[in-house]
Scaffold this active site. Structure first.
Site, PDB file in Angstrom:
ATOM      1  N   GLY A  15       0.805  -1.212   0.000  1.00  0.00           N
ATOM      2  CA  GLY A  15       0.000   0.000   0.000  1.00  0.00           C
ATOM      3  C   GLY A  15       0.836   1.260   0.000  1.00  0.00           C
ATOM      4  N   ALA A 116      10.646   5.059  11.453  1.00  0.00           N
ATOM      5  CA  ALA A 116      10.237   6.457  11.585  1.00  0.00           C
ATOM      6  C   ALA A 116       9.030   6.537  12.503  1.00  0.00           C
ATOM      7  CB  ALA A 116       9.892   7.036  10.216  1.00  0.00           C
ATOM      8  N   GLY A 176      -4.793 -22.206  15.886  1.00  0.00           N
ATOM      9  CA  GLY A 176      -5.654 -21.237  15.231  1.00  0.00           C
ATOM     10  C   GLY A 176      -6.478 -21.873  14.131  1.00  0.00           C
ATOM     11  N   GLU A 183      -3.694 -22.595   5.910  1.00  0.00           N
ATOM     12  CA  GLU A 183      -2.734 -22.665   4.807  1.00  0.00           C
ATOM     13  C   GLU A 183      -1.405 -23.249   5.271  1.00  0.00           C
ATOM     14  OE1 GLU A 183      -4.339 -19.048   1.943  1.00  0.00           O
ATOM     15  OE2 GLU A 183      -2.800 -18.626   3.440  1.00  0.00           O
ATOM     16  N   ARG A 200     -10.213 -23.585  18.726  1.00  0.00           N
ATOM     17  CA  ARG A 200     -11.253 -23.591  19.753  1.00  0.00           C
ATOM     18  C   ARG A 200     -12.656 -23.778  19.191  1.00  0.00           C
ATOM     19  NH1 ARG A 200     -10.620 -17.152  21.166  1.00  0.00           N
ATOM     20  NH2 ARG A 200     -11.319 -16.365  19.131  1.00  0.00           N
ATOM     21  N   ARG A 206     -13.618 -19.202  10.516  1.00  0.00           N
ATOM     22  CA  ARG A 206     -14.744 -18.414  11.002  1.00  0.00           C
ATOM     23  C   ARG A 206     -14.936 -17.169  10.135  1.00  0.00           C
ATOM     24  NH1 ARG A 206     -15.303 -14.268  14.873  1.00  0.00           N
ATOM     25  NH2 ARG A 206     -13.055 -14.337  15.289  1.00  0.00           N
ATOM     26  N   ALA A 342      -9.277 -15.656  -1.368  1.00  0.00           N
ATOM     27  CA  ALA A 342      -9.054 -17.093  -1.526  1.00  0.00           C
ATOM     28  C   ALA A 342      -8.208 -17.624  -0.389  1.00  0.00           C
ATOM     29  CB  ALA A 342      -8.373 -17.387  -2.864  1.00  0.00           C
ATOM     30  N   HIS A 438     -16.833 -26.322 -21.979  1.00  0.00           N
ATOM     31  CA  HIS A 438     -16.879 -27.713 -21.529  1.00  0.00           C
ATOM     32  C   HIS A 438     -15.694 -28.501 -22.088  1.00  0.00           C
ATOM     33  CE1 HIS A 438     -18.789 -31.430 -20.205  1.00  0.00           C
ATOM     34  NE2 HIS A 438     -18.477 -31.954 -21.376  1.00  0.00           N
TER      35      HIS A 438
END
Length: 467
Positions: A15, A116, A176, A183, A200, A206, A342, A438
């Protein structure tokens, strides 16, 4: 007032780099950027890119098994050479980091390879004590993995550490149920590590569509991950054989390594934001408006540090929109309401865009749910029992496609293309009008003619027809 820079960016991830490059190269802004670690940020150095390459590496065993199903009797993956792979991976990350730095320098951006922090609305201070002024400041420092706050947590790794291991452990506990946990469990299991995943909840992932969560959970079990659902570790202790994890159900087990994938938090601590008057949220995220502007008019923020949508393409779009708006006189907001995502599991990925079935159930107007569940031709012939599932959520009154969920091979590639018509407001009739290619998996998206059930709204009968 004269400033050293028109824009100063804190953070060299996707970003921040996009904002800096566009502001400098397209709009002629004087731009400085500080990055305390490696250029490229989480995605390039510690996330998306190395993770996807490791996913590719982890497929070899499954590909060999499939090849035998197609008549290649001697097909075998052999043993995995972690040092050889890791060395090649490091060289690729060096190349990408160089490309990021080169792109910035080519645009005229001055890079400061140090931390910084904010001193006031127009001043940043580098780690060496240098103070620089800027008309605008952009915070793009990203997020960092969090540990769960249990005794002995320092004995466990975080996801960043996986890319720097000198050798693969013989056994690992992944803690987790997020996409990161799933992954990395997929990767480690595929590379031959005895992998346990403790979560959990009663199903992983989730926040994703419930039906897809169940398929993803079952797939982890089928490929050999030891799933321990409904439990969490309460402490870690050093053991002669490795690391002993004690769980809240009273059990314990020893693993050579433990990896926490228990969430991420915005990387804002120590940046001087609150002292400068920048408002932060409960998780430490920078609170921004629709233009990515903070409570201090000259300070903006994009990416994971804002905790809006923590995805690299979203951060890139936010950074680009910021530069267009502030320096290009082309005001542009980012629509966070519709984006594809994904989860790179194997053999089948999970990809999604738009509303889940659970979200659609809460709408005032009814929605039709179309589901196709089948064994893909390729895996069926190769002897696999793996099933692919595709789901469309459609507004029953307007016929607009509100959500799409795919569990199958290369689902991420398919969802990217689905995102285009959905972003244009396509209807189910327009999906149906497309002539199928197809034989492909994706043709199922345009051949589902009758809804399996209607949900939500006053007209819902809650009938659950067989998928």
């Amino acid at each position: 007032m004269t400033f050293d820079y028109d824009l100063f960016v804190i953070g060299g991830g996707s970003g921040g780099v996009r904002a800096a490059r566009i502001a400098a190269s397209e709009y002629g802004a004087r731009v400085g950027l500080a990055e305390e670690d490696r250029m490229g940020g989480t995605c390039v150095i510690r996330g998306c890119v190395p993770k996807k390459l490791m996913i590719f590496a982890s497929q070899a065993g499954a590909m060999a098994a499939e090849s035998r199903g197609y008549g290649w009797a001697e097909a075998s993956a052999g043993s995995f050479d972690w040092p050889a792979f890791h060395g090649k991976l490091a060289r690729e990350l060096d190349r990408l980091e160089g490309a990021y730095s080169g792109g910035l320098m080519g645009a005229g951006v001055q890079i400061h390879h140090q931390r910084a922090r904010i001193r006031d609305a127009h001043t940043v201070e580098l780690a060496d004590g240098t103070r620089l002024s800027a008309k605008h400041i952009l915070i793009a420092a990203g997020g960092r993995p969090q540990r769960p706050g249990i005794p002995g947590e320092e004995l466990g790794m975080i996801s960043d550490d996986l890319f720097t291991m000198e050798k693969l452990p013989a056994s690992v506990l992944v803690v987790g149920g997020s996409f990161i946990a799933c992954e990395f469990a997929t990767i480690l299991n595929g590379l031959g590590v005895r992998t346990t995943l403790a979560y959990r909840g009663d199903a992983v992932l989730r926040g994703f569509d419930g039906e897809m969560r169940r398929h993803a959970t079952e797939q982890l079990r089928i490929v050999g991950v030891d799933l321990r659902l409904g439990v969490s570790p309460t402490r870690l202790d050093r053991d002669e054989a490795g690391i002993r994890a004690s769980f809240d159900d009273g059990s314990s087990a020893v693993y050579e390594a433990v990896m926490f994938a228990t969430g991420r938090a915005p990387y804002t601590a120590g940046l001087g934001l609150e002292e400068a008057g920048v408002k932060l949220g409960r998780k430490g995220e920078i609170i921004v408006d629709e233009w990515s502007q903070s409570s201090v008019p000259s300070i903006y923020a994009v990416g994971d540090v804002t905790d809006r949508v923590n995805l690299t393409p979203v951060a890139i779009r936010e950074g680009h929109s910021f530069a267009d708006t502030v320096f290009g006189a082309k005001p542009r907001k980012v629509d966070h309401s519709l984006f594809g995502a994904a989860v790179y599991l194997r053999p089948h990925e999970l990809a999604t865009i738009g509303l889940t079935e659970e979200q659609a159930e809460t709408r005032a107007t009814p929605s039709d749910v179309y589901v196709a569940s089948f064994r893909p031709m390729r895996s069926l012939f190769g002897g696999s029992e793996a099933r692919a599932v595709m789901k469309l959520i459609v507004d029953a009154e307007t016929d607009k496609v509100l959500g799409c969920h795919i569990f199958g091979p290369e689902a991420g590639e398919m969802i990217q293309l689905v995102a285009i018509p959905m972003g244009m407001g396509a209807t189910k009739a327009q999906f149906d009008a497309a002539i199928a290619v197809h034989p492909t998996l994706a043709e199922e998206l345009v051949t589902m003619r009758k809804p399996n059930r209607r949900i939500g709204g006053t007209l819902s009968d809650k009938t659950r027809a067989s998928a």
